[in-house]
Scaffold this motif. Structure first.
Motif, PDB file in Angstrom:
ATOM      1  N   PHE A   1      -6.965 -26.509  -6.272  1.00  0.00           N
ATOM      2  CA  PHE A   1      -6.065 -26.979  -7.462  1.00  0.00           C
ATOM      3  C   PHE A   1      -6.002 -26.515  -8.886  1.00  0.00           C
ATOM      4  O   PHE A   1      -6.110 -26.628  -9.588  1.00  0.00           O
ATOM      5  N   ILE A   2      -8.098 -27.225  -9.206  1.00  0.00           N
ATOM      6  CA  ILE A   2      -8.700 -26.637 -10.487  1.00  0.00           C
ATOM      7  C   ILE A   2      -8.411 -25.127 -10.517  1.00  0.00           C
ATOM      8  O   ILE A   2      -8.486 -24.420 -11.419  1.00  0.00           O
ATOM      9  N   ASN A   3      -8.850 -24.551  -9.793  1.00  0.00           N
ATOM     10  CA  ASN A   3      -9.196 -23.047  -9.732  1.00  0.00           C
ATOM     11  C   ASN A   3      -7.637 -22.391  -9.996  1.00  0.00           C
ATOM     12  O   ASN A   3      -7.175 -21.582 -10.663  1.00  0.00           O
ATOM     13  N   ALA A   4      -6.410 -23.471  -9.318  1.00  0.00           N
ATOM     14  CA  ALA A   4      -5.435 -22.843  -9.337  1.00  0.00           C
ATOM     15  C   ALA A   4      -4.349 -22.726 -11.057  1.00  0.00           C
ATOM     16  O   ALA A   4      -4.062 -22.149 -11.856  1.00  0.00           O
ATOM     17  N   LEU A   5      -4.687 -24.317 -11.156  1.00  0.00           N
ATOM     18  CA  LEU A   5      -4.702 -24.395 -12.784  1.00  0.00           C
ATOM     19  C   LEU A   5      -5.246 -23.444 -13.880  1.00  0.00           C
ATOM     20  O   LEU A   5      -5.047 -22.958 -15.126  1.00  0.00           O
ATOM     21  N   GLY A   6      -6.744 -22.898 -13.367  1.00  0.00           N
ATOM     22  CA  GLY A   6      -7.403 -22.403 -14.503  1.00  0.00           C
ATOM     23  C   GLY A   6      -6.853 -20.430 -14.622  1.00  0.00           C
ATOM     24  O   GLY A   6      -6.886 -20.166 -15.604  1.00  0.00           O
ATOM     25  N   LYS A   7      -6.088 -20.827 -12.944  1.00  0.00           N
ATOM     26  CA  LYS A   7      -5.874 -19.371 -13.889  1.00  0.00           C
ATOM     27  C   LYS A   7      -4.975 -19.113 -14.088  1.00  0.00           C
ATOM     28  O   LYS A   7      -3.555 -18.484 -14.734  1.00  0.00           O
ATOM     29  N   LEU A   8      -3.529 -20.525 -13.524  1.00  0.00           N
ATOM     30  CA  LEU A   8      -2.403 -20.403 -14.736  1.00  0.00           C
ATOM     31  C   LEU A   8      -1.971 -20.541 -16.642  1.00  0.00           C
ATOM     32  O   LEU A   8      -1.259 -19.852 -16.999  1.00  0.00           O
ATOM     33  N   GLN A   9      -3.213 -21.075 -16.626  1.00  0.00           N
ATOM     34  CA  GLN A   9      -4.013 -20.756 -18.035  1.00  0.00           C
ATOM     35  C   GLN A   9      -4.847 -19.626 -18.848  1.00  0.00           C
ATOM     36  O   GLN A   9      -4.870 -19.878 -19.756  1.00  0.00           O
ATOM     37  N   GLY A  10      -4.856 -18.708 -17.699  1.00  0.00           N
ATOM     38  CA  GLY A  10      -5.696 -18.090 -17.875  1.00  0.00           C
ATOM     39  C   GLY A  10      -7.406 -18.248 -18.133  1.00  0.00           C
ATOM     40  O   GLY A  10      -7.591 -17.812 -19.223  1.00  0.00           O
ATOM     41  N   ILE A  11      -7.649 -19.799 -17.886  1.00  0.00           N
ATOM     42  CA  ILE A  11      -9.312 -19.822 -18.004  1.00  0.00           C
ATOM     43  C   ILE A  11      -9.944 -19.831 -16.893  1.00  0.00           C
ATOM     44  O   ILE A  11      -9.353 -20.147 -15.572  1.00  0.00           O
ATOM     45  N   ASP A  12     -11.614 -19.235 -16.661  1.00  0.00           N
ATOM     46  CA  ASP A  12     -11.787 -19.396 -15.684  1.00  0.00           C
ATOM     47  C   ASP A  12     -12.913 -20.784 -16.015  1.00  0.00           C
ATOM     48  O   ASP A  12     -13.795 -20.969 -15.873  1.00  0.00           O
ATOM     49  N   PRO A  13     -12.545 -21.476 -14.377  1.00  0.00           N
ATOM     50  CA  PRO A  13     -13.698 -22.568 -14.937  1.00  0.00           C
ATOM     51  C   PRO A  13     -14.965 -22.578 -14.570  1.00  0.00           C
ATOM     52  O   PRO A  13     -15.604 -23.500 -15.348  1.00  0.00           O
ATOM     53  N   GLY A  14     -15.400 -21.454 -14.068  1.00  0.00           N
ATOM     54  CA  GLY A  14     -16.499 -21.206 -13.411  1.00  0.00           C
ATOM     55  C   GLY A  14     -17.599 -20.793 -15.143  1.00  0.00           C
ATOM     56  O   GLY A  14     -18.624 -20.870 -14.885  1.00  0.00           O
ATOM     57  N   ARG A  15     -16.351 -20.535 -15.668  1.00  0.00           N
ATOM     58  CA  ARG A  15     -16.859 -19.811 -16.933  1.00  0.00           C
ATOM     59  C   ARG A  15     -16.509 -19.534 -18.488  1.00  0.00           C
ATOM     60  O   ARG A  15     -15.439 -18.407 -18.645  1.00  0.00           O
ATOM     61  N   PRO A  16     -15.809 -21.037 -18.229  1.00  0.00           N
ATOM     62  CA  PRO A  16     -14.856 -20.986 -19.636  1.00  0.00           C
ATOM     63  C   PRO A  16     -15.631 -20.285 -20.991  1.00  0.00           C
ATOM     64  O   PRO A  16     -14.213 -20.174 -22.246  1.00  0.00           O
ATOM     65  N   GLY A  17     -16.924 -20.133 -20.962  1.00  0.00           N
ATOM     66  CA  GLY A  17     -16.682 -19.824 -23.140  1.00  0.00           C
ATOM     67  C   GLY A  17     -18.233 -21.300 -23.026  1.00  0.00           C
ATOM     68  O   GLY A  17     -17.050 -22.875 -23.794  1.00  0.00           O
ATOM     69  N   VAL A  18     -19.058 -21.476 -23.946  1.00  0.00           N
ATOM     70  CA  VAL A  18     -19.668 -22.368 -24.136  1.00  0.00           C
ATOM     71  C   VAL A  18     -20.110 -22.051 -25.643  1.00  0.00           C
ATOM     72  O   VAL A  18     -20.690 -21.491 -26.226  1.00  0.00           O
ATOM     73  N   PRO A  19     -19.487 -23.266 -26.754  1.00  0.00           N
ATOM     74  CA  PRO A  19     -19.873 -23.383 -27.816  1.00  0.00           C
ATOM     75  C   PRO A  19     -21.437 -23.254 -28.980  1.00  0.00           C
ATOM     76  O   PRO A  19     -21.933 -23.491 -27.798  1.00  0.00           O
ATOM     77  N   ASP A  20     -21.751 -21.989 -29.431  1.00  0.00           N
ATOM     78  CA  ASP A  20     -23.118 -22.823 -30.012  1.00  0.00           C
ATOM     79  C   ASP A  20     -23.427 -23.992 -30.038  1.00  0.00           C
ATOM     80  O   ASP A  20     -24.738 -25.112 -29.585  1.00  0.00           O
ATOM     81  N   TYR A  21     -22.396 -24.684 -30.188  1.00  0.00           N
ATOM     82  CA  TYR A  21     -22.730 -26.932 -30.396  1.00  0.00           C
ATOM     83  C   TYR A  21     -22.778 -27.381 -29.054  1.00  0.00           C
ATOM     84  O   TYR A  21     -23.764 -28.316 -28.890  1.00  0.00           O
ATOM     85  N   GLY A  22     -21.878 -26.097 -28.289  1.00  0.00           N
ATOM     86  CA  GLY A  22     -22.475 -27.221 -27.457  1.00  0.00           C
ATOM     87  C   GLY A  22     -23.520 -27.140 -25.915  1.00  0.00           C
ATOM     88  O   GLY A  22     -24.061 -28.111 -25.440  1.00  0.00           O
ATOM     89  N   SER A  23     -23.958 -26.170 -26.891  1.00  0.00           N
ATOM     90  CA  SER A  23     -25.484 -25.424 -26.255  1.00  0.00           C
ATOM     91  C   SER A  23     -26.203 -26.827 -27.100  1.00  0.00           C
ATOM     92  O   SER A  23     -27.528 -27.028 -25.514  1.00  0.00           O
ATOM     93  N   LYS A  24     -26.214 -26.758 -28.182  1.00  0.00           N
ATOM     94  CA  LYS A  24     -26.946 -27.684 -28.672  1.00  0.00           C
ATOM     95  C   LYS A  24     -26.849 -28.820 -28.679  1.00  0.00           C
ATOM     96  O   LYS A  24     -28.206 -29.415 -27.804  1.00  0.00           O
TER      97      LYS A  24
END
Length: 635
Positions: A297-320
């Motif tokens: 379900f998560i995978n299908a929802l991600g495709k619908l929104q154009g977001i890959d749940p496995g690599r959505p992108g992490v901002p610098d402050y997220g890593s910090k």
């Protein structure tokens, strides 16, 4: 950062088959040993879902279990001393899990367990440094997860499932695609990135609800509200009255919740987009089946929104934020030295030093100092040890004392001191020591067999006596236990001057222990004493048996060697009915584990988390030798 989520899903079936076939016999034995001790299960991020799954299964097994984050564990610190703790971490290296583990060590719970999907992690290193830990690590073949926990989570769920799996369970993992969801396509057409997902669950659906919430939020796929079916009825339904236009429902359903789910959904407006994630399994495998379906379900929802749940992108402050080192922000102020505080807590048996009055704190600080000063200012011509749990760890019971302990004993003997061994065992102890201690020192090693009913030097091959004097009382006790209808398989043995009882399945020890104690006490035997060691119960006749009997033997040899007459006693079970409580009732007594409540004797002065042979070696490292024998100056 991360891996394509869909590729992670391809590995799930292989991961499950790998995990379900791992040898978990020791892990299972350890975790299911004692139902009576509460359990905290600690994890962060995706691992918290596995913690919730474990908590449910432990609760079903009869254990008071609670899943918590590392920071929640810190705020539960006053409850930790009488609890067990299980850490679940995929990598065993994130800041939060290491902070929580160090917090747990300093608060000295009953036992610390850790489960990790990577070998040789920082968590494993911490675990090897203490005695109260048991670390279990696996090398997951799928490798490191992407941004979201997937295969590591399947591994944790599968291993936890296997721990509790009854023999009747025969679940097999069915890889599920979106066609397996009734109405998934229609549901996805009705929702948008602006929808809030209301997740309803109960029972074995709870860890899956927690995981869906985690993934939807971490991948920024949706706002989420989770609630069990009945708590939802206490006001949360009002969300739909005001925000129905942008709301959706995900109902997690096992056979047990089928009726309440149907009834709940039938009362809600029919135009709210609803997805039912259902399993046909009615046992603990249901959570795994639901978890896999939720991934799709998560995978299908991600495709619908154009977001890959496995690599959505992490901002610098997220890593910090993820790597924030915050342990210094939670350092507690204390008026006690660390070892002083833990030593006093072991004595007074309260979870926090703050529970003591000012007068009590002053008293115990003084008692602590006086005891240490007494040891420092006393020369000892003999050192008397308990054997099991002090010189020999439970894991080495059948192989005897390890090399480090052997070296420590030989060093003491080389300085001309006497060593006493007070044990509930017989010939096995003599064989072990005879093989490991050089013959030239055997006359200075005194062994008190069968709780010191039979005492002599190591070079006395006639001891321990195999027959001994007939003891009618103990023979009667032996027959009583042997003929009683226990539900578990026990191993009673009549030895010279004692009856020893062990059990085949140690996870049922507490239940059997209580029956044995009640059974023997109900007969009101005069002079019969029940003692516990780390692995058995010994029943003795006090008229002929007492561990203190060894002191006079050791003093005699020490005097002959022109050494001091005082004896330092070291054991592990200093609290009655522990079998060292008599030995550790002398003013010069140290424990490597349990202590008596008396202020003038039997202190445990080792750092937090150290027990067993590691604690013994800690004490021996602070011995200083002189012409009269040895003193011990502890920090």
């Amino acid at each position: 950062m991360g891996k394509p989520f869909e590729k992670e899903l391809y590995k799930i079936e292989d991961t499950f088959q790998w995990a379900i076939n791992q040898d978990i016999s020791e892990l299972k034995s350890e975790l299911l040993y004692n139902k009576l001790i509460p359990l905290f299960i600690v994890g962060s991020g995706g691992s918290l879902s596995a913690c919730q799954y474990a908590a449910i299964l432990f609760q079903q097994y009869g254990v008071m279990a609670k899943a918590v984050t590392p920071l929640e564990l810190f705020y539960s610190k006053n409850a930790l001393r009488n609890s067990n703790i299980l850490f679940i971490s995929a990598s065993g290296k994130n800041t939060d899990i290491l902070f929580a583990y160090k917090t747990a060590i300093n608060l000295e719970p009953n036992r610390i367990y850790s489960l990790c999907m990577r070998r040789n992690s920082p968590l494993a290193k911490l675990a090897t440094e203490i005695s109260i830990s048991r670390h279990y690590e696996f090398d997951i073949p799928s490798g490191k997860d992407g941004f979201l926990a997937t295969n590591s989570l399947i591994s944790f769920f599968s291993i936890i499932y296997n721990i509790f799996k009854p023999t009747s369970d025969s679940g097999s993992l069915a890889i599920t695609d979106k066609e397996s969801f009734s109405g998934l396509g229609d549901f996805l057409k009705k929702v948008s990135p602006n929808h809030t997902f209301n997740i309803l669950y109960a029972g074995l659906g709870y860890p899956v609800a927690v995981d869906i919430e985690s993934k939807l939020v971490e991948a920024a796929l949706a706002d989420v509200i989770i609630s069990d079916y009945r708590n939802f009825g206490h006001g949360r339904h009002h969300w739909f009255a005001k925000r129905k236009a942008n709301s959706a429902i995900i109902a997690i359903v096992t056979p047990e919740e089928e009726l309440i789910a149907q009834k709940t959904l039938s009362l809600l407006p029919s135009d709210i987009p609803t997805l039912v994630i259902r399993t046909g399994y009615d046992n603990s495998f249901a959570s795994i089946d639901l978890l896999v379906k939720s991934f799709y379900f998560i995978n299908a929802l991600g495709k619908l929104q154009g977001i890959d749940p496995g690599r959505p992108g992490v901002p610098d402050y997220g890593s910090k934020l993820y790597n924030l080192r915050y342990s210094s922000l939670f350092k507690e102020k204390a008026n006690f030295h660390d070892i002083e505080q833990i030593a006093i807590l072991r004595k007074v048996k309260v979870p926090s030093i703050d529970e003591l009055t000012d007068a009590e704190k002053t008293f115990w600080k003084g008692a602590y100092k006086n005891f240490k000063d007494t040891l420092k200012n006393t020369d000892f011509g003999a050192i008397i040890f308990d054997y099991d749990g002090t010189l020999c760890s439970s894991s080495s019971r059948y192989t005897g004392i390890n090399d480090d302990v052997t070296k420590g004993l030989i060093k003491i003997l080389a300085k001309g001191l006497v060593i006493g061994i007070a044990t509930g065992r017989g010939q096995s102890v003599r064989n072990d020591l005879h093989n490991k201690i050089p013959v030239k020192y055997h006359s200075n090693v005194i062994i008190g067999y069968y709780n010191c009913a039979d005492i002599g030097t190591l070079n006395n091959a006639r001891l321990p006596g195999k027959k001994g004097t007939k003891n009618v009382l103990l023979e009667d006790v032996f027959e009583l236990i042997k003929n009683y209808s226990f539900q578990e398989e026990i191993c009673p043995e009549l030895k010279p001057n004692q009856v020893t009882v062990e059990i085949k399945n140690k996870k049922n020890w507490q239940k059997v222990r209580s029956i044995i104690i009640d059974l023997v006490l109900s007969k009101n035997y005069l002079g019969i004493q029940i003692l516990e060691s780390s692995h058995s119960i010994d029943i003795i006749d006090q008229a002929s048996t007492c561990k203190l009997n060894i002191l006079s033997y050791c003093k005699k040899i020490a005097r002959k060697n022109k050494k001091a007459q005082d004896c330092l006693c070291i054991g592990d079970k200093g609290q009655w009915p522990g079998n060292d409580y008599q030995l550790l009732s002398s003013p010069y007594s140290l424990s490597v584990d349990e202590v008596s409540s008396l202020s003038e004797m039997c202190w445990n002065l080792v750092p937090p988390g150290i027990k067993d042979t590691k604690a013994t070696l800690y004490y021996l490292s602070y011995l200083t030798f002189n012409k009269n024998g040895a003193a011990i100056t502890l920090p």
